[in-house]
Design a protein around this motif. Structure first.
Motif, PDB file in Angstrom:
ATOM      1  N   GLY A 197     -10.493  -9.857  -2.523  1.00  0.00           N
ATOM      2  CA  GLY A 197      -9.304  -9.672  -1.697  1.00  0.00           C
ATOM      3  C   GLY A 197      -9.072 -10.822  -0.743  1.00  0.00           C
ATOM      4  O   GLY A 197      -8.035 -10.868  -0.073  1.00  0.00           O
ATOM      5  N   LEU A 198     -10.001 -11.736  -0.633  1.00  0.00           N
ATOM      6  CA  LEU A 198      -9.874 -12.840   0.322  1.00  0.00           C
ATOM      7  C   LEU A 198      -9.879 -14.207  -0.366  1.00  0.00           C
ATOM      8  O   LEU A 198      -9.107 -15.086  -0.020  1.00  0.00           O
ATOM      9  CB  LEU A 198     -11.024 -12.793   1.340  1.00  0.00           C
ATOM     10  CG  LEU A 198     -10.990 -11.635   2.341  1.00  0.00           C
ATOM     11  CD1 LEU A 198     -12.300 -11.559   3.102  1.00  0.00           C
ATOM     12  CD2 LEU A 198      -9.830 -11.809   3.305  1.00  0.00           C
ATOM     13  N   LEU A 238     -12.588 -12.553   7.468  1.00  0.00           N
ATOM     14  CA  LEU A 238     -11.342 -13.311   7.607  1.00  0.00           C
ATOM     15  C   LEU A 238     -11.627 -14.716   8.126  1.00  0.00           C
ATOM     16  O   LEU A 238     -11.013 -15.697   7.681  1.00  0.00           O
ATOM     17  CB  LEU A 238     -10.380 -12.581   8.552  1.00  0.00           C
ATOM     18  CG  LEU A 238      -9.873 -11.209   8.109  1.00  0.00           C
ATOM     19  CD1 LEU A 238      -8.986 -10.591   9.186  1.00  0.00           C
ATOM     20  CD2 LEU A 238      -9.111 -11.311   6.795  1.00  0.00           C
ATOM     21  N   ARG A 269     -15.281   1.960  10.020  1.00  0.00           N
ATOM     22  CA  ARG A 269     -14.640   3.220   9.738  1.00  0.00           C
ATOM     23  C   ARG A 269     -14.739   4.038  11.022  1.00  0.00           C
ATOM     24  O   ARG A 269     -15.790   4.271  11.551  1.00  0.00           O
ATOM     25  CB  ARG A 269     -15.390   3.921   8.613  1.00  0.00           C
ATOM     26  CG  ARG A 269     -14.532   4.921   7.885  1.00  0.00           C
ATOM     27  CD  ARG A 269     -15.278   5.501   6.740  1.00  0.00           C
ATOM     28  NE  ARG A 269     -15.341   4.571   5.616  1.00  0.00           N
ATOM     29  CZ  ARG A 269     -15.608   4.965   4.397  1.00  0.00           C
ATOM     30  NH1 ARG A 269     -15.823   6.214   4.102  1.00  0.00           N
ATOM     31  NH2 ARG A 269     -15.670   4.091   3.431  1.00  0.00           N
ATOM     32  N   TYR A 291     -10.900   3.441  -6.558  1.00  0.00           N
ATOM     33  CA  TYR A 291     -10.213   3.199  -5.282  1.00  0.00           C
ATOM     34  C   TYR A 291     -11.192   2.731  -4.205  1.00  0.00           C
ATOM     35  O   TYR A 291     -10.930   1.761  -3.500  1.00  0.00           O
ATOM     36  CB  TYR A 291      -9.502   4.475  -4.821  1.00  0.00           C
ATOM     37  CG  TYR A 291      -8.877   4.345  -3.454  1.00  0.00           C
ATOM     38  CD1 TYR A 291      -7.593   3.824  -3.303  1.00  0.00           C
ATOM     39  CD2 TYR A 291      -9.583   4.710  -2.305  1.00  0.00           C
ATOM     40  CE1 TYR A 291      -7.031   3.691  -2.040  1.00  0.00           C
ATOM     41  CE2 TYR A 291      -9.024   4.570  -1.051  1.00  0.00           C
ATOM     42  CZ  TYR A 291      -7.752   4.067  -0.923  1.00  0.00           C
ATOM     43  OH  TYR A 291      -7.204   3.917   0.334  1.00  0.00           O
ATOM     44  N   GLN A 308      -5.021  -9.805   4.233  1.00  0.00           N
ATOM     45  CA  GLN A 308      -5.259 -11.199   3.842  1.00  0.00           C
ATOM     46  C   GLN A 308      -4.021 -11.830   3.212  1.00  0.00           C
ATOM     47  O   GLN A 308      -3.764 -13.010   3.396  1.00  0.00           O
ATOM     48  CB  GLN A 308      -6.482 -11.287   2.918  1.00  0.00           C
ATOM     49  CG  GLN A 308      -6.432 -10.447   1.678  1.00  0.00           C
ATOM     50  CD  GLN A 308      -5.904 -11.185   0.480  1.00  0.00           C
ATOM     51  OE1 GLN A 308      -5.782 -12.406   0.518  1.00  0.00           O
ATOM     52  NE2 GLN A 308      -5.569 -10.461  -0.573  1.00  0.00           N
ATOM     53  N   ASP A 353      -5.888   1.738   6.205  1.00  0.00           N
ATOM     54  CA  ASP A 353      -6.189   1.490   4.795  1.00  0.00           C
ATOM     55  C   ASP A 353      -5.204   0.497   4.180  1.00  0.00           C
ATOM     56  O   ASP A 353      -5.585  -0.394   3.425  1.00  0.00           O
ATOM     57  CB  ASP A 353      -6.166   2.806   4.012  1.00  0.00           C
ATOM     58  CG  ASP A 353      -7.405   3.640   4.299  1.00  0.00           C
ATOM     59  OD1 ASP A 353      -8.449   3.039   4.611  1.00  0.00           O
ATOM     60  OD2 ASP A 353      -7.324   4.873   4.225  1.00  0.00           O
ATOM     61  N   ALA A 379     -12.249  -0.815  -4.849  1.00  0.00           N
ATOM     62  CA  ALA A 379     -11.198  -1.826  -4.677  1.00  0.00           C
ATOM     63  C   ALA A 379     -10.770  -1.965  -3.221  1.00  0.00           C
ATOM     64  O   ALA A 379     -10.632  -3.083  -2.714  1.00  0.00           O
ATOM     65  CB  ALA A 379      -9.996  -1.472  -5.551  1.00  0.00           C
ATOM     66  N   PHE A 380     -10.582  -0.834  -2.539  1.00  0.00           N
ATOM     67  CA  PHE A 380      -9.928  -0.903  -1.230  1.00  0.00           C
ATOM     68  C   PHE A 380     -10.843  -0.607  -0.051  1.00  0.00           C
ATOM     69  O   PHE A 380     -10.487  -0.916   1.074  1.00  0.00           O
ATOM     70  CB  PHE A 380      -8.728   0.044  -1.213  1.00  0.00           C
ATOM     71  CG  PHE A 380      -7.707  -0.304  -2.259  1.00  0.00           C
ATOM     72  CD1 PHE A 380      -7.054  -1.520  -2.227  1.00  0.00           C
ATOM     73  CD2 PHE A 380      -7.435   0.566  -3.289  1.00  0.00           C
ATOM     74  CE1 PHE A 380      -6.130  -1.857  -3.201  1.00  0.00           C
ATOM     75  CE2 PHE A 380      -6.514   0.242  -4.268  1.00  0.00           C
ATOM     76  CZ  PHE A 380      -5.853  -0.972  -4.228  1.00  0.00           C
ATOM     77  N   ILE A 428     -12.142  -5.765  -5.483  1.00  0.00           N
ATOM     78  CA  ILE A 428     -10.893  -5.578  -6.211  1.00  0.00           C
ATOM     79  C   ILE A 428     -11.126  -5.654  -7.717  1.00  0.00           C
ATOM     80  O   ILE A 428     -10.613  -4.833  -8.484  1.00  0.00           O
ATOM     81  CB  ILE A 428      -9.860  -6.652  -5.790  1.00  0.00           C
ATOM     82  CG1 ILE A 428      -9.691  -6.684  -4.264  1.00  0.00           C
ATOM     83  CG2 ILE A 428      -8.536  -6.427  -6.505  1.00  0.00           C
ATOM     84  CD1 ILE A 428      -9.008  -5.522  -3.655  1.00  0.00           C
ATOM     85  N   ARG A 462      -5.977  -2.921   5.505  1.00  0.00           N
ATOM     86  CA  ARG A 462      -7.121  -3.527   4.834  1.00  0.00           C
ATOM     87  C   ARG A 462      -6.697  -4.156   3.513  1.00  0.00           C
ATOM     88  O   ARG A 462      -7.186  -5.207   3.119  1.00  0.00           O
ATOM     89  CB  ARG A 462      -8.186  -2.455   4.586  1.00  0.00           C
ATOM     90  CG  ARG A 462      -9.457  -2.979   3.970  1.00  0.00           C
ATOM     91  CD  ARG A 462     -10.456  -1.881   3.702  1.00  0.00           C
ATOM     92  NE  ARG A 462     -11.100  -1.424   4.905  1.00  0.00           N
ATOM     93  CZ  ARG A 462     -10.970  -0.200   5.411  1.00  0.00           C
ATOM     94  NH1 ARG A 462     -10.219   0.684   4.802  1.00  0.00           N
ATOM     95  NH2 ARG A 462     -11.586   0.150   6.506  1.00  0.00           N
ATOM     96  N   THR A 463      -5.741  -3.520   2.861  1.00  0.00           N
ATOM     97  CA  THR A 463      -5.305  -3.991   1.552  1.00  0.00           C
ATOM     98  C   THR A 463      -4.415  -5.224   1.648  1.00  0.00           C
ATOM     99  O   THR A 463      -4.549  -6.153   0.856  1.00  0.00           O
ATOM    100  CB  THR A 463      -4.530  -2.869   0.832  1.00  0.00           C
ATOM    101  OG1 THR A 463      -5.333  -1.690   0.829  1.00  0.00           O
ATOM    102  CG2 THR A 463      -4.206  -3.247  -0.590  1.00  0.00           C
TER     103      THR A 463
END
Lengths: 329, 425
Positions: free
Chosen positions: A75-76, B110, B2, A285, B86, B79, A288-289, A294, B82-83
Motif C-alpha cells: 500500500g505504500l 509513511l 487500533r 480483507y 498513501q 479504515d 489487505a486493509f 494488499i 488507512r486504505t
C-alpha cells in the motif's frame, strides 16, 4: 422515375443437425459494402460505451489485481518487489486460509441447505393460501432486502450474553442452562452467524419458489393424487420436476453467496473469537486493509473468485439443461 | 493503531483544532487541497458528531484570525483513511496536514515511504515543548516527523461508593485485586466490566498487567526486542486474565461483549471496576452519577504503573505546497493554549506539560493529569500500551491471542509463543 428494386435477401438453409442454434449467421446478400461499413461503424459506436465501461470497471481492475498477486504490495511502495508465485505458495501453507476455507465450506452447506429447505417448506405450506398472500410474502421477503449490516447489528443484540433476547427467551422457558455468549463462544459463533444468514435468505427462496409453484400444472398434481400418489410422491415426481430450473437458480445464488460471504461475519464477529468465524472474505480483507498486505489479500480474493466461478458455471449449465428437458417454472 | 471509537474521535479532535478560517497571506496554498493560495487541507479521522466539529471551529477562530490561513477539514473514517492515505499523500491535490497514528506501522511507515515532511528543524525553530518519550514516538531514523497527539494511559477505574460499601480499598497488588474481585462477586456485582469482541481491548489487559509486572524499563526492553515474549512475566500476565475470566470476574462471556456494552456495564453500576484507558474520563463525566477512582493496574508484588500510549497526531505531507503554513498550523496545535483547550473540552491528556490552574477540569482528570505529568517529566514512570507501538501484524496475533486465552482456545504459554514468533517476523 421508377423505384429501384428492393434488395433481395435470400436466407441460406440452416445446416442439418442443429437447426437454429447460435453461431449461424444469415447471409447478407444484396447489402452493399458501403452499407455494411456504415452498419459496422454504427455497431461499433453503439457498443463503445458498454465496452468502455467494461474496460474501465471490469477488465482494468481484474488485470490490476492479477498484477498485484505477483508482487508484494504493502500500500505504500510504488515499486513493489516481484515475488512471482510467492503469494500462492504462502497461501497454500497458511493454516488460517485452510481454517477459513473450512468455515466457508460449512457456510456453503448450511447456508444453502437451510434456506432451501425452509423456503421450500414455507412455500409449500402457503402454496394454496390466497388470503393475505401479499402480506406474508412481504413479511418473509423483508429480511432479504434489509441491509446486511443492520441485520448483523440487530442479531448481535439478540445474541448478547446478558441482555440478549435469545438468552432471555431460553431462561423464560426454563432452558437457562443453554444460555451463553453465542458470538463469543468458538463452538457456537459460526453457527450463530450462519443462522442469521439463513434467516435473511429464507424469505428470498420462499418468494421465488412460491412464484414458481404458482406455475405448476395442478392438473398433473390432481391426476397423481387420483392415481394414489402420496404427498411426498407428488412432491418428488410431479411438483419438484416442474420447478427444477427455478430451484437450481435459487440454489446457485445462495451457494455462490457462501463463497463470497463477508458482511455478516465482519459485523457480527469480525472473524473472531480468535479466528473461529474467519472466512476467506474477512481474511482477505484483514490482510489487505488491516495488515497492509494488499497483494496477499488480493491473492485470496482471486482464489475465492476462482473457486466460485466453476460452481456458478456448472449450476448455470444444469439449470439450462433442466429448462431444455422440460422443467416447467 | 487500533483504538476505541472514542479514542479515535478524540484523536481527530485534537488534530482538527486547526480547521477552518479566513486567511490573509498570499503565499502557500496547500498541497492542492485548498481552493486558493491561502488554504490548507487538513485530513483527520472521522469525528463522532457535528457538535465536535462545531466546538473545534469555535476554538480555531483565534488561530484563523492570527494566521490568515484557511484550513479545510476533511474527515474520513479510520479504515478508509488507512486504505486511501498513501494515495492521497502522493496526489498533487492531497492533504497538507494529516492526523495519523504515531507508531512504526503508522507514521513510521509513511515516513519511510518518503511521504512525510521532516519537522526536525521546525522543532528547533519553534521550540515545541512535548514530553521526550512522546517525541521519540514520532522520531524515525533520527528525524522528527510529527507532533505527538494526546497521551493515553491504561489502568483500572473503580466505583468508590461500591468499594466503600463492600469494605475494601482500591487494590494495589494482584492479591488485593483477587480478594477484591471475590468480595465484589459475593456482593452480587460484576467485579470488572470487560468486553473483547473487537479484540483491541484485550491488548489493553496484556499491556497493563505486563507494564506493572515489568516496569517501564522492562517493557521498553521487551518492545525493543531485547526481551522474550515467552518470558514468565508474559505468561503470568495472560494467566491472570485467564484466571479472572474463569472465576467470572470479567462478567459473562466477555468475548461476546463489545466496548460500548462494557463501558455501559460500569456506568450503569452493574460492575465495580473497569480496566480501560484515560479517554474513559470523558464518558464518566458525561454519563456516570457516581464518583470513580483511577489507579495503575496492580503489579504482582506491589503497586503498578500506568501503561501509556499516544493517540493520533498531526503530520505534514511531504508533497505540500505550503510547508510554512502547515508548520504554522502545527505550531498552534503544539501550543499550551491548545493543550488547555483540549484538557477542558475534550478531557484528554496532552503530550506536553500544561498548566491547569483556572481551568474547569473534572477532578478525576485533574488527578490523572497530575500523576501523568509528574511521571512523564520525571521519565521512566510509565509503562507502554503495546498496540500503539507494535506493527499491525503483531497486534493481530495479540488480539487473537488474548481472545483465545479468554475462550479457552489457547493456553497462555501457547499465546506467548505466538507473540514471540510474531515479534521475530
Amino acid at each position: 422515375m421508377s423505384a429501384a428494386p428492393a434488395p433481395t435477401v435470400t436466407a441460406v438453409p440452416a445446416a442439418p443437425g442443429r437447426p437454429g442454434r447460435r453461431g449461424r449467421r444469415p447471409a447478407r446478400l444484396g447489402v452493399s459494402a458501403a452499407t455494411r461499413r456504415q452498419q459496422a461503424r454504427l455497431g461499433v459506436l453503439l457498443v463503445a460505451p458498454a465496452v468502455a465501461l467494461m474496460l474501465v470497471f471490469l477488465v482494468f481492475p481484474v488485470l490490476n489485481a492479477v498484477y498485484y498477486v505477483f508482487v508484494d504490495f504493502d500500500g505504500l511502495d510504488v515499486t513493489p518487489p516481484w515475488v512471482g508465485l510467492g503469494n500462492f505458495t504462502e497461501l497454500a501453507q497458511d493454516r488460517q486460509v485452510w481454517a477459513a476455507a473450512w468455515n466457508n465450506l460449512i457456510w456453503i452447506v448450511l447456508g444453502t441447505v437451510g434456506p432451501l429447505v425452509l423456503g421450500l417448506t414455507l412455500a409449500l405450506l402457503l402454496w394454496g393460501v390466497r388470503r393475505g398472500s401479499t402480506l406474508y410474502r412481504i413479511v418473509f421477503f423483508l429480511p432479504y432486502v434489509l441491509p446486511q449490516v443492520a441485520v448483523g447489528v440487530v442479531w448481535g443484540w439478540i445474541y448478547a450474553p446478558t441482555r440478549g433476547w435469545l438468552n432471555r427467551g431460553l431462561e423464560a422457558v426454563g432452558l437457562g442452562g443453554l444460555a451463553r455468549g453465542w458470538l463469543g463462544d468458538p463452538d457456537t459463533a459460526l453457527y450463530a452467524v450462519i443462522a442469521t444468514a439463513v434467516w435473511t435468505a429464507t424469505g428470498f427462496v420462499f418468494v421465488i419458489i412460491l412464484s414458481a409453484l404458482r406455475n405448476v400444472d395442478t392438473e398433473q398434481v390432481d391426476a397423481a393424487m387420483l392415481d394414489g400418489a402420496g404427498y411426498l410422491q407428488r412432491l418428488r415426481y410431479v411438483v419438484l420436476p416442474q420447478i427444477r430450473p427455478v430451484f437450481l437458480m435459487v440454489t446457485a445464488l445462495t451457494l455462490i453467496g457462501g463463497f463470497a460471504v463477508f458482511d455478516l461475519v465482519f459485523v457480527m464477529t469480525g472473524g473472531g473469537p480468535a479466528n473461529a468465524t474467519e472466512v476467506l472474505g474477512t481474511y482477505a480483507y484483514s490482510n489487505a486493509f488491516q495488515l497492509s498486505r494488499i497483494s496477499y489479500g488480493t491473492t485470496l480474493a482471486l482464489v475465492v473468485t476462482a473457486l466460485a466461478v466453476p460452481v456458478a458455471v456448472w449450476l448455470d449449465r444444469l439449470q439450462r439443461r433442466a429448462a431444455l428437458d422440460g422443467g416447467g417454472a | 493503531m487500533r483504538s476505541s471509537p472514542k479514542v479515535l474521535m478524540v484523536s481527530a479532535c485534537l488534530l482538527a483544532t486547526a480547521c477552518t478560517g479566513q486567511t490573509g497571506s498570499d503565499d502557500g496554498g496547500g498541497g492542492g487541497g485548498g481552493d486558493g493560495a491561502n488554504t490548507l487541507r487538513y485530513l483527520i479521522e472521522q469525528l463522532e458528531d457535528a457538535d465536535e466539529l462545531t466546538r473545534l471551529e469555535e476554538h480555531l477562530a483565534d488561530f484563523e484570525e492570527s494566521s490568515g490561513i484557511d484550513v479545510q477539514v476533511q474527515q474520513l473514517d479510520v479504515d478508509t483513511m488507512r486504505t486511501v492515505l498513501q494515495t492521497q499523500l502522493r496526489a498533487d491535490d492531497g492533504p497538507d496536514v494529516i492526523s495519523w497514528g504515531s507508531g512504526p506501522g503508522s507514521g513510521g511507515a509513511l515516513a519511510e515511504a518518503g511521504l512525510l515532511y521532516d519537522l526536525t528543524d521546525a522543532y528547533e525553530e519553534n521550540g515545541w515543548e512535548v514530553y521526550d518519550f512522546a517525541k521519540e514516538r514520532v522520531t524515525y531514523d533520527g528525524r522528527v516527523y510529527g507532533i505527538p497527539g494526546e497521551l493515553e494511559t491504561v489502568g483500572l477505574y473503580y466505583n468508590t461508593q461500591v468499594l466503600a460499601d463492600v469494605g475494601i480499598d482500591p487494590p494495589r497488588t494482584l492479591d488485593e485485586l483477587r480478594a477484591a474481585c471475590r468480595t465484589i462477586s459475593e456482593a452480587g456485582l460484576v467485579p470488572m466490566a470487560f468486553g473483547d469482541q473487537e479484540g483491541w481491548p484485550g491488548s489493553h489487559l496484556l499491556s497493563m498487567a505486563l507494564s506493572s509486572a515489568l516496569g517501564s524499563d522492562g517493557m521498553q526492553a521487551l518492545l525493543a526486542g531485547e526481551g522474550s515474549w515467552e518470558s514468565p512475566e508474559v505468561v503470568d500476565a495472560l494467566t491472570f486474565w485467564q484466571e479472572a475470566n474463569t472465576n467470572g470476574w470479567l462478567g459473562e462471556s466477555p468475548v461476546s461483549i463489545d466496548y460500548d456494552t462494557m463501558t455501559a456495564l460500569y456506568i450503569s453500576g452493574e460492575a465495580a471496576m473497569i480496566p480501560t484507558g484515560s479517554w474513559f474520563v470523558n464518558d464518566l463525566a458525561i454519563g456516570a452519577d457516581f464518583e470513580s477512582g483511577y489507579v495503575p493496574f496492580p503489579a504482582p508484588d506491589g503497586e503498578g504503573v500506568f501503561a501509556s500510549g499516544l493517540g493520533s497526531g498531526p503530520f505534514v505531507s511531504a508533497n505540500t505546497d505550503n510547508p510554512e503554513g502547515a508548520i504554522e498550523l502545527l505550531d498552534f496545535l503544539a501550543s499550551e493554549e491548545h493543550a488547555q483547550w483540549v484538557v477542558e473540552n475534550l478531557q484528554t491528556i496532552p503530550a506536553r506539560p500544561v498548566d491547569t490552574a483556572g481551568l474547569d477540569v473534572d477532578p478525576l482528570l485533574a488527578q490523572v493529569l497530575e500523576e501523568v505529568s509528574a511521571l512523564s517529566e520525571g521519565g521512566g514512570g510509565l509503562g507502554y500500551n503495546i498496540d500503539v507501538l507494535m506493527p499491525e501484524a503483531f497486534n493481530d496475533v495479540m488480539f487473537d491471542g488474548v481472545q483465545a486465552v479468554l475462550t479457552g482456545q489457547s493456553t497462555p504459554a501457547e499465546v506467548a509463543a505466538a507473540l514471540q514468533a510474531a515479534s521475530e517476523q
